[in-house]
Write a protein that holds these residues in place. Structure first.
Motif, PDB file in Angstrom:
ATOM      1  N   LEU A 179       0.844  -1.186   0.000  1.00  0.00           N
ATOM      2  CA  LEU A 179       0.000   0.000   0.000  1.00  0.00           C
ATOM      3  C   LEU A 179       0.879   1.235   0.000  1.00  0.00           C
ATOM      4  N   VAL A 180       0.565   2.158  -0.888  1.00  0.00           N
ATOM      5  CA  VAL A 180       1.200   3.470  -0.881  1.00  0.00           C
ATOM      6  C   VAL A 180       0.104   4.478  -0.601  1.00  0.00           C
ATOM      7  N   ASP A 181       0.209   5.106   0.555  1.00  0.00           N
ATOM      8  CA  ASP A 181      -0.850   6.018   1.013  1.00  0.00           C
ATOM      9  C   ASP A 181      -2.226   5.353   0.888  1.00  0.00           C
ATOM     10  N   GLY A 182      -2.266   4.094   1.260  1.00  0.00           N
ATOM     11  CA  GLY A 182      -3.527   3.356   1.321  1.00  0.00           C
ATOM     12  C   GLY A 182      -3.944   2.667   0.044  1.00  0.00           C
ATOM     13  N   LYS A 183      -3.285   2.949  -1.064  1.00  0.00           N
ATOM     14  CA  LYS A 183      -3.670   2.350  -2.347  1.00  0.00           C
ATOM     15  C   LYS A 183      -2.737   1.186  -2.684  1.00  0.00           C
ATOM     16  N   ALA A 184      -3.318   0.118  -3.212  1.00  0.00           N
ATOM     17  CA  ALA A 184      -2.512  -1.038  -3.600  1.00  0.00           C
ATOM     18  C   ALA A 184      -1.728  -0.719  -4.872  1.00  0.00           C
ATOM     19  N   VAL A 185      -0.418  -0.959  -4.827  1.00  0.00           N
ATOM     20  CA  VAL A 185       0.415  -0.744  -6.022  1.00  0.00           C
ATOM     21  C   VAL A 185       1.385  -1.912  -6.170  1.00  0.00           C
ATOM     22  N   ASN A 186       1.809  -2.131  -7.388  1.00  0.00           N
ATOM     23  CA  ASN A 186       2.858  -3.121  -7.648  1.00  0.00           C
ATOM     24  C   ASN A 186       4.199  -2.456  -7.358  1.00  0.00           C
TER      25      ASN A 186
ATOM     26  N   ALA B   4      -7.767 -15.207   8.216  1.00  0.00           N
ATOM     27  CA  ALA B   4      -8.737 -15.848   7.319  1.00  0.00           C
ATOM     28  C   ALA B   4      -8.022 -16.653   6.232  1.00  0.00           C
ATOM     29  N   PHE B   5      -6.892 -16.182   5.759  1.00  0.00           N
ATOM     30  CA  PHE B   5      -6.140 -16.943   4.753  1.00  0.00           C
ATOM     31  C   PHE B   5      -5.682 -18.280   5.347  1.00  0.00           C
ATOM     32  N   VAL B   6      -5.275 -18.250   6.609  1.00  0.00           N
ATOM     33  CA  VAL B   6      -4.877 -19.501   7.280  1.00  0.00           C
ATOM     34  C   VAL B   6      -6.097 -20.398   7.457  1.00  0.00           C
ATOM     35  N   ASP B   7      -7.166 -19.835   8.000  1.00  0.00           N
ATOM     36  CA  ASP B   7      -8.355 -20.632   8.341  1.00  0.00           C
ATOM     37  C   ASP B   7      -9.012 -21.252   7.105  1.00  0.00           C
ATOM     38  N   HIS B   8      -8.932 -20.588   5.962  1.00  0.00           N
ATOM     39  CA  HIS B   8      -9.589 -21.088   4.750  1.00  0.00           C
ATOM     40  C   HIS B   8      -8.634 -21.894   3.870  1.00  0.00           C
ATOM     41  N   GLY B   9      -7.457 -22.206   4.382  1.00  0.00           N
ATOM     42  CA  GLY B   9      -6.527 -23.055   3.635  1.00  0.00           C
ATOM     43  C   GLY B   9      -6.000 -22.410   2.373  1.00  0.00           C
ATOM     44  N   VAL B  10      -5.887 -21.083   2.403  1.00  0.00           N
ATOM     45  CA  VAL B  10      -5.445 -20.368   1.197  1.00  0.00           C
ATOM     46  C   VAL B  10      -3.937 -20.493   1.004  1.00  0.00           C
ATOM     47  N   ILE B  11      -3.224 -20.686   2.113  1.00  0.00           N
ATOM     48  CA  ILE B  11      -1.765 -20.697   2.018  1.00  0.00           C
ATOM     49  C   ILE B  11      -1.314 -22.074   1.525  1.00  0.00           C
ATOM     50  N   GLN B  12      -1.081 -22.183   0.221  1.00  0.00           N
ATOM     51  CA  GLN B  12      -0.527 -23.436  -0.313  1.00  0.00           C
ATOM     52  C   GLN B  12       0.980 -23.215  -0.489  1.00  0.00           C
ATOM     53  N   CYS B  13       1.439 -22.781  -1.668  1.00  0.00           N
ATOM     54  CA  CYS B  13       2.859 -22.386  -1.700  1.00  0.00           C
ATOM     55  C   CYS B  13       3.028 -21.067  -0.957  1.00  0.00           C
ATOM     56  N   GLY B  14       1.964 -20.264  -0.936  1.00  0.00           N
ATOM     57  CA  GLY B  14       1.973 -19.028  -0.153  1.00  0.00           C
ATOM     58  C   GLY B  14       2.587 -17.819  -0.836  1.00  0.00           C
ATOM     59  N   TYR B  15       3.130 -18.024  -2.027  1.00  0.00           N
ATOM     60  CA  TYR B  15       3.881 -16.924  -2.648  1.00  0.00           C
ATOM     61  C   TYR B  15       2.999 -15.728  -2.988  1.00  0.00           C
ATOM     62  N   CYS B  16       1.752 -16.001  -3.340  1.00  0.00           N
ATOM     63  CA  CYS B  16       0.854 -14.909  -3.724  1.00  0.00           C
ATOM     64  C   CYS B  16       0.231 -14.211  -2.528  1.00  0.00           C
ATOM     65  N   ALA B  17       0.265 -14.862  -1.356  1.00  0.00           N
ATOM     66  CA  ALA B  17      -0.568 -14.433  -0.225  1.00  0.00           C
ATOM     67  C   ALA B  17      -0.296 -12.999   0.249  1.00  0.00           C
ATOM     68  N   PRO B  18       0.958 -12.603   0.442  1.00  0.00           N
ATOM     69  CA  PRO B  18       1.156 -11.218   0.914  1.00  0.00           C
ATOM     70  C   PRO B  18       0.552 -10.187  -0.037  1.00  0.00           C
ATOM     71  N   GLY B  19       0.749 -10.370  -1.326  1.00  0.00           N
ATOM     72  CA  GLY B  19       0.202  -9.414  -2.294  1.00  0.00           C
ATOM     73  C   GLY B  19      -1.312  -9.449  -2.317  1.00  0.00           C
ATOM     74  N   MET B  20      -1.884 -10.662  -2.250  1.00  0.00           N
ATOM     75  CA  MET B  20      -3.348 -10.793  -2.213  1.00  0.00           C
ATOM     76  C   MET B  20      -3.904 -10.068  -1.001  1.00  0.00           C
ATOM     77  N   ILE B  21      -3.280 -10.288   0.134  1.00  0.00           N
ATOM     78  CA  ILE B  21      -3.779  -9.698   1.383  1.00  0.00           C
ATOM     79  C   ILE B  21      -3.684  -8.174   1.328  1.00  0.00           C
ATOM     80  N   MET B  22      -2.622  -7.653   0.776  1.00  0.00           N
ATOM     81  CA  MET B  22      -2.499  -6.194   0.712  1.00  0.00           C
ATOM     82  C   MET B  22      -3.517  -5.608  -0.281  1.00  0.00           C
ATOM     83  N   ALA B  23      -3.764  -6.305  -1.382  1.00  0.00           N
ATOM     84  CA  ALA B  23      -4.797  -5.836  -2.325  1.00  0.00           C
ATOM     85  C   ALA B  23      -6.163  -5.874  -1.652  1.00  0.00           C
ATOM     86  N   ALA B  24      -6.415  -6.942  -0.892  1.00  0.00           N
ATOM     87  CA  ALA B  24      -7.697  -7.059  -0.189  1.00  0.00           C
ATOM     88  C   ALA B  24      -7.819  -5.999   0.897  1.00  0.00           C
ATOM     89  N   LYS B  25      -6.722  -5.723   1.565  1.00  0.00           N
ATOM     90  CA  LYS B  25      -6.781  -4.703   2.628  1.00  0.00           C
ATOM     91  C   LYS B  25      -7.140  -3.337   2.045  1.00  0.00           C
TER      92      LYS B  25
END
Ligand code: FES
Ligand code: FES
Length: 160
Positions: free
Chosen positions: A54-61, A93-114
């Motif tokens: 997040l940059v000033d609250g907005k998701a960016v690559n 929620a990512f842990v509880d719903h079994g989303v973390i498989q290889c996990g590589y996408c998770a940080p970016g997904m979570i920040m986009a969702a946030k």
């Protein structure tokens, strides 16, 4: 010749005065200078979303943003929203719903969702899909991710 420029920014609420080379991305700055390796490098070309912050609250690559462009900006990374003993509801929620498989996408997904939930606490499924449209996952097929984000949204609204 030294083309580095002075940049003042904050990362996860902490202020930094840095000398930024013209070609240094925020992704490299976070990973190699600050050691914040939760932000991942999947493609380095803006195509996978693994590097989302997040940059000033907005998701960016972050692989597409230069540190010299960040003077005065506030950056939030996956490390800044929760800790191992106090996970953010999205992380839990990512842990509880079994989303973390290889996990590589998770940080970016979570920040986009946030970024989405900060702006829209009650998103529709369509809005969730749209918010993570730039984030690729090779493992899960996305359904568990969408459910996890919807569940976290409910928890953050105090519904469950
Ligand atoms: Fe930035 Fe893939 S590493 S979009
Ligand atoms: Fe492996 Fe998403 S869990 S890329």
């Amino acid at each position: 010749m030294n083309d580095a420029r002075a940049v003042r920014l904050t990362v996860n609420g902490r202020a930094y005065d840095i000398s930024a080379p013209p070609n240094e991305t925020i992704l490299d700055f976070l990973r190699y200078r600050l050691g914040l390796v939760g932000t991942k490098n999947g493609c380095d070309t803006g195509n996978c979303g693994a590097c989302t912050v997040l940059v000033d609250g907005k998701a960016v690559n972050s692989c597409l943003v230069l540190a010299v462009e960040m003077d005065g900006a506030g950056i939030t990374t996956i490390e800044g929203i929760g800790s191992p003993d106090r996970l953010h509801p999205l992380q839990q929620a990512f842990v509880d719903h079994g989303v973390i498989q290889c996990g590589y996408c998770a940080p970016g997904m979570i920040m986009a969702a946030k970024s989405l939930l900060d702006e829209e606490p009650g998103p529709t499924e369509e809005e969730i899909r749209s918010a993570i449209a730039g984030n690729l996952c090779r493992c899960t097929g996305y359904l568990a991710i969408i459910k996890a984000i919807a569940s976290a949204a409910g928890i953050m609204r105090g519904e469950k």
